[in-house]
Design a protein around this motif. Structure first.
Motif, PDB file in Angstrom:
ATOM      1  N   THR A   3      34.757  21.552  28.010  1.00  0.00           N
ATOM      2  CA  THR A   3      35.870  21.798  28.926  1.00  0.00           C
ATOM      3  C   THR A   3      36.165  20.615  29.836  1.00  0.00           C
ATOM      4  O   THR A   3      37.131  20.657  30.606  1.00  0.00           O
ATOM      5  CB  THR A   3      35.584  23.017  29.826  1.00  0.00           C
ATOM      6  N   GLY A   4      35.330  19.581  29.783  1.00  0.00           N
ATOM      7  CA  GLY A   4      35.479  18.451  30.693  1.00  0.00           C
ATOM      8  C   GLY A   4      34.578  18.528  31.899  1.00  0.00           C
ATOM      9  O   GLY A   4      34.632  17.662  32.777  1.00  0.00           O
ATOM     10  N   ASN A   5      33.719  19.545  31.970  1.00  0.00           N
ATOM     11  CA  ASN A   5      32.880  19.755  33.153  1.00  0.00           C
ATOM     12  C   ASN A   5      31.401  19.456  32.922  1.00  0.00           C
ATOM     13  O   ASN A   5      30.560  19.804  33.760  1.00  0.00           O
ATOM     14  CB  ASN A   5      33.037  21.196  33.644  1.00  0.00           C
ATOM     15  N   ALA A   6      31.058  18.798  31.819  1.00  0.00           N
ATOM     16  CA  ALA A   6      29.653  18.466  31.567  1.00  0.00           C
ATOM     17  C   ALA A   6      29.111  17.591  32.692  1.00  0.00           C
ATOM     18  O   ALA A   6      29.826  16.756  33.249  1.00  0.00           O
ATOM     19  CB  ALA A   6      29.512  17.734  30.229  1.00  0.00           C
ATOM     20  N   GLY A  36      44.661  19.968  30.658  1.00  0.00           N
ATOM     21  CA  GLY A  36      45.177  18.993  31.606  1.00  0.00           C
ATOM     22  C   GLY A  36      45.423  19.559  32.985  1.00  0.00           C
ATOM     23  O   GLY A  36      46.229  19.020  33.750  1.00  0.00           O
ATOM     24  N   THR A  37      44.708  20.647  33.335  1.00  0.00           N
ATOM     25  CA  THR A  37      44.923  21.305  34.616  1.00  0.00           C
ATOM     26  C   THR A  37      43.718  21.132  35.530  1.00  0.00           C
ATOM     27  O   THR A  37      42.587  20.895  35.081  1.00  0.00           O
ATOM     28  CB  THR A  37      45.190  22.805  34.429  1.00  0.00           C
ATOM     29  N   VAL A  38      43.963  21.271  36.837  1.00  0.00           N
ATOM     30  CA  VAL A  38      42.905  21.152  37.841  1.00  0.00           C
ATOM     31  C   VAL A  38      43.081  22.268  38.860  1.00  0.00           C
ATOM     32  O   VAL A  38      44.191  22.766  39.082  1.00  0.00           O
ATOM     33  CB  VAL A  38      42.936  19.785  38.543  1.00  0.00           C
ATOM     34  N   SER A  39      41.959  22.636  39.508  1.00  0.00           N
ATOM     35  CA  SER A  39      41.988  23.639  40.578  1.00  0.00           C
ATOM     36  C   SER A  39      41.051  23.199  41.700  1.00  0.00           C
ATOM     37  O   SER A  39      40.045  23.857  41.977  1.00  0.00           O
ATOM     38  CB  SER A  39      41.551  25.012  40.050  1.00  0.00           C
ATOM     39  N   PRO A  40      41.339  22.077  42.357  1.00  0.00           N
ATOM     40  CA  PRO A  40      40.435  21.589  43.412  1.00  0.00           C
ATOM     41  C   PRO A  40      40.255  22.622  44.510  1.00  0.00           C
ATOM     42  O   PRO A  40      41.223  23.179  45.030  1.00  0.00           O
ATOM     43  CB  PRO A  40      41.152  20.338  43.939  1.00  0.00           C
ATOM     44  N   ARG A  79      46.242  25.461  41.902  1.00  0.00           N
ATOM     45  CA  ARG A  79      45.390  26.336  41.097  1.00  0.00           C
ATOM     46  C   ARG A  79      45.938  26.308  39.679  1.00  0.00           C
ATOM     47  O   ARG A  79      47.102  26.655  39.461  1.00  0.00           O
ATOM     48  CB  ARG A  79      45.375  27.770  41.650  1.00  0.00           C
ATOM     49  N   ASP A  80      45.100  25.856  38.753  1.00  0.00           N
ATOM     50  CA  ASP A  80      45.567  25.603  37.384  1.00  0.00           C
ATOM     51  C   ASP A  80      46.783  24.685  37.406  1.00  0.00           C
ATOM     52  O   ASP A  80      47.748  24.869  36.642  1.00  0.00           O
ATOM     53  CB  ASP A  80      45.882  26.921  36.664  1.00  0.00           C
ATOM     54  N   PHE A  81      46.738  23.707  38.276  1.00  0.00           N
ATOM     55  CA  PHE A  81      47.871  22.794  38.440  1.00  0.00           C
ATOM     56  C   PHE A  81      47.941  21.850  37.244  1.00  0.00           C
ATOM     57  O   PHE A  81      46.942  21.217  36.878  1.00  0.00           O
ATOM     58  CB  PHE A  81      47.706  21.991  39.728  1.00  0.00           C
ATOM     59  N   PRO A  82      49.121  21.693  36.617  1.00  0.00           N
ATOM     60  CA  PRO A  82      49.255  20.853  35.426  1.00  0.00           C
ATOM     61  C   PRO A  82      49.301  19.369  35.792  1.00  0.00           C
ATOM     62  O   PRO A  82      50.338  18.708  35.692  1.00  0.00           O
ATOM     63  CB  PRO A  82      50.574  21.340  34.817  1.00  0.00           C
ATOM     64  N   LEU A  83      48.164  18.838  36.181  1.00  0.00           N
ATOM     65  CA  LEU A  83      48.116  17.479  36.712  1.00  0.00           C
ATOM     66  C   LEU A  83      48.522  16.436  35.673  1.00  0.00           C
ATOM     67  O   LEU A  83      49.297  15.519  35.965  1.00  0.00           O
ATOM     68  CB  LEU A  83      46.699  17.182  37.235  1.00  0.00           C
ATOM     69  N   VAL A  84      47.996  16.564  34.455  1.00  0.00           N
ATOM     70  CA  VAL A  84      48.320  15.574  33.427  1.00  0.00           C
ATOM     71  C   VAL A  84      49.813  15.593  33.113  1.00  0.00           C
ATOM     72  O   VAL A  84      50.469  14.543  33.058  1.00  0.00           O
ATOM     73  CB  VAL A  84      47.473  15.808  32.161  1.00  0.00           C
TER      74      VAL A  84
END
Length: 303
Positions: free
Chosen positions: A144-147, A68-72, A79-84
């Motif tokens: 990983t969610g990046n397909a 549930g993390t993002v690093s736009p 960076r590895d922000f727990p967005l969810v």
């Protein structure tokens, strides 16, 4: 049933309350600002309310859907922000789903963009190049969610280094900054103004040789990545969105021509290449679809 859709970009956040048939009940967007977390909190607070059954998020990546993390790339503070987990705190008890922004663009176009096939490849050509997949009517996000992240398909093994650490990725050629960088290296100059993708497009429309060559080079690189993807996954519809896609036929005509010239197998010869029909709202529609699917709600045909 009402869901909240969030589109997290590097420069702006968009949000909408969306009905089960895809109708926007409310919509807003806001610059990321100095405190992206505070901006996010404010938007969610303004739009969340009674009866909300789910939240769908499309975010610039890379993402880690399992964590549930993002690093736009364009939001250094995340960076590895727990967005969810963060959004869950803003809407206690409401399920939250996450996918990449280009994945949501693809899903939104498949659902609300007037497409007729069961599978689709969506490509966002902008500051970077992203992508997403719908296979047999479902978003295909991978391990990983990046397909579908077609921007990091290698199209020129001897090409320039990419920000991802590889060399010769599609993004190094087809992104707006990549196109401008190449054109400048070939001797393109402007009498006045900033040499950006918009200026490059205007110059190409005026018939300038180097800007036109930049679009043809980009079309060739995109064609390579699209044909490789379509050969593996047997998609038929390919939808191009993002800022560079606003160039329209300057990009799409040479792209279609190159695919026609290079396609070998019969199932690659009838690829349908088109521009987004939903423009800035494609990602919000896709994020809403994520939340609806997570809630077990079938995606309804637009009325």
């Amino acid at each position: 049933m009402t869901v909240l859709a969030l589109d997290i970009g590097g420069t702006k956040f968009a949000v909408a309350r969306v009905a089960a048939d895809g109708t926007f009940l409310d919509r807003a967007e806001h610059p990321v600002g100095q405190s992206p977390t505070a901006t996010l909190r404010g938007l969610v607070a303004d739009f969340a309310g009674p009866g909300l059954t789910g939240v769908g998020i499309g975010s610039a990546g890379p993402i880690d859907a399992a964590a549930g993390t993002v690093s736009p790339i364009n939001i250094p503070r995340w960076r590895d922000f727990p967005l969810v987990a963060t959004v869950r705190r803003f809407v206690p008890g409401v399920p939250v789903s996450l996918a990449g922004d280009a994945q949501c663009m693809a899903l939104g176009e498949w659902w609300r963009g007037g497409r007729t096939s069961s599978s689709l490849l969506g490509i966002v050509v902008s500051t970077g190049v992203g992508g997403g997949l719908v296979i047999d009517g479902r978003p295909w996000t991978g391990r990983t969610g990046n397909a579908g992240h077609i921007g990091h398909v290698i199209v020129d093994p001897g090409g320039e280094p990419c920000v991802c650490g590889a060399r010769g990725c599609l993004e190094t050629i087809a992104s707006g900054p990549g196109m401008v960088r190449w054109a400048l290296a070939q001797g393109w100059t402007l009498a006045a103004g900033r040499p950006d993708a918009r200026a490059l497009t205007a110059a190409a429309r005026g018939g300038a040789r180097i800007p036109l060559a930049a679009f043809h080079r980009t079309a060739a690189a995109l064609a390579t990545a699209i044909l490789n993807t379509a050969a593996v996954l047997d998609v038929r519809d390919v939808v191009i969105g993002g800022g560079v896609s606003a160039a329209g036929d300057l990009l799409l005509d040479p792209l279609r021509d190159t695919i026609t010239e290079r396609a070998g197998m019969p199932y690659l010869r009838d690829l349908r290449i088109s521009a987004t029909t939903l423009d800035r709202d494609a990602g919000l529609h896709g994020a809403a679809a994520l939340a609806l699917l997570a809630a077990g709600e079938p995606l309804r045909e637009p009325s």
